[in-house]
Design a protein around this motif. Structure first.
Motif: not given
Length: 523
Positions: A477-489
């Protein structure tokens, strides 16, 4: 008359400030249609421009597109693909083409739909195919082996347009296909609607009859259409455009259909048309798009033509700045005395971001108001329930915009923690979608505090997560609406292609609070 005169005043300012056009190398020597799409594909929050032409060699046509990456506020791409991407065509002769982005399946990556208005011996027909789950380089995981066919609207056309939007109470999208029909004298725009596309991109039904709008001239060399909102009525407007071909310099001519109802019928259409200077004498396709590029939240309109000189064609586009009225939101924020306000700004990857700048990219003028800041904690050390959050809103949501201003009133409660300490925020006001909460003990560091505030407001505007619950691996996940636990660096403060489609192509009543469209409880 007031509405039309207001639009005319805007357009007078627009056209006198129109800049010289920008040129991008084409994808062949002969084309039979073209389109422009604005979206976001990579980890940079600046948008991408996709330019597509329907190339016409000796036998089977092909769709060819190239991507301009991370457009700056002046509409210049940081870089353009050195090579174009090719998608097999849908026939030997076409009389218009276009492209659009949408999300059809449960994957968070967008689909790209390419359409051509095929020209057989008699009745034309629309033919489209779908590229599934485009990656961050703009390549589809797969393309449909076969095209889908929709009945045309006449025997001869001089351009075509494609819109993906949502018009009715069903959450599945509608597809609008439009052709600029070319009879003996005045041309006319003709469109039909496919309702509630399923996850395979097939409409539940298509209009039996097309809708017709008077054209803007006798000869055209391309056409396009878009859905937007221009006035204070929540029903959307439809803009249809043709690239008119007089004796010398071409011009873009467009007209507006006001306040489309749930059947896709406008309350009224402009009796005349508006003109934007063209970009050459001969074209082989044209398109129109809307996106916000600068700090002013009013979106730009982009007019593109596929110019046809003696040898290789070129894409030429010009930008009409601040052409569309921004949605205005007053975000009232209240907090417990023991927590801090969200940071005014955050610098990430060399760029400074605020709540206002994040939402400006979506065409929204956001005004955060720090209202009550010394509210006593109900039970220090314990998490807040959904019922307690709603009571908090009922007691403290008291700073509305002026009556009749057209500004939407939304609310954020800043409290310590939720009953589940792993949750950073929640949109709890699911019926009217006005309010959300951010849990400051969980939403740390400050980068997450600002991001969570923007994320939960997105849910209140009826945005789902841009990565699905069955996303194949974590860390994508990279954008505003991605789930926080799925964020890339390398996550960013930008919007995904799916979120931009929602803001720029869905009618206002699909995301305006208190519109009757509810949303599930979501964090």
């Amino acid at each position: 008359m007031k509405r039309i005169m207001g639009l005319l005043m805007i357009l007078i300012l627009i056209h006198t400030s129109a800049a010289q056009f920008k040129t991008v190398p084409g994808v062949g020597w002969e084309g039979q249609g073209a389109g422009v799409v604005m979206t976001n594909l990579d980890s940079n929050p600046r948008p991408e421009m996709i330019l597509m032409a329907y190339d016409n060699p000796a036998q089977m046509n092909s769709f060819r597109y190239k991507i301009g990456w991370n457009l700056n506020s002046a509409g210049d791409a940081t870089s353009w693909d050195a090579n174009y991407k090719t998608v097999s065509g849908v026939g030997w002769e076409g009389q218009g083409a276009d492209a659009a982005f949408v999300n059809l399946d449960s994957n968070g990556r967008p689909e790209m739909i390419v359409m051509a208005y095929d020209n057989p011996a008699q009745d034309n027909n629309f033919r489209y195919k779908i590229g599934w789950n485009l990656n961050s380089a703009g390549d589809a995981a797969s393309w449909d082996a076969n095209y889908k066919t929709v009945s045309g609207v006449g025997w001869e056309g001089q351009g075509a347009g494609l819109i993906l939007t949502n018009l009715d109470s069903n959450i599945r999208p509608e597809m609008i296909v439009m052709a600029y029909d070319n009879p003996a004298q005045d041309n006319n725009f003709r469109y039909r609607i496919g309702w509630n596309l399923n996850s395979a991109g097939v409409a539940t039904s298509w209009d039996a009859n097309y809708k017709m709008i008077p054209g803007v001239g006798w000869e055209g060399q391309g056409a396009g259409a878009l859905i937007t909102n221009l006035d204070s009525n929540p029903k959307p407007e439809m803009i249809v455009m043709a690239y008119d071909n007089p004796g010398q310099m071409n011009s873009f001519r467009y007209k507006v259909g006001w306040n489309l109802n749930s059947a896709g019928v406008a309350t009224s259409w402009d009796s005349g048309y508006q003109t934007v200077p063209g970009v050459g004498w001969e074209g082989q396709g044209a398109g129109i798009a809307a996106i916000n590029l600068n700090d002013d939240p009013r979106p730009e309109m982009i007019f593109m033509a596929y110019d046809n000189p003696a040898q290789s064609n070129t894409f030429r586009y010009q930008i009409v700045s601040n052409a569309i009225a921004a949605k205005r939101i007053r975000l009232e924020l209240d907090k417990l005395s023991s927590v801090n306000w969200p940071p005014a700004s955050i610098t990430r990857s060399g760029a400074t971001h605020t709540l206002q700048s994040i939402y400006s990219l979506a065409g929204i003028e956001l005004t955060p108001i720090q209202n009550e800041g010394t509210i006593a904690d109900l039970h220090p050390g314990q998490g807040y329930t959904l019922a307690e959050l709603d009571s908090f809103r009922s007691a403290h949501m008291n700073s509305p915009p002026a009556s009749g201003s057209g500004i939407w009133h939304m609310y954020g409660a800043l409290v310590t923690r939720y009953t589940d300490p792993n949750v950073l925020g929640v949109m709890f006001d699911t019926g009217s979608r006005r309010a959300f909460a951010v849990f400051t003990q969980s939403a740390t560091p400050n980068e997450y505090y600002l991001r969570t505030t923007a994320h939960e407001l997105g849910h209140a505007l009826n945005l789902e997560h841009s990565d699905s619950s069955d996303w194949p691996t974590t860390g994508n996940g990279r954008d505003i609406m991605s789930q926080t636990g799925n964020l890339a660096s390398d996550w960013n403060y930008g919007w995904s292609a799916s979120s931009l489609c929602h803001f720029y192509t869905h009618p206002e009543d699909r995301w305006r609070p208190n519109s009757g469209v509810s949303f599930e409880n979501c964090h």
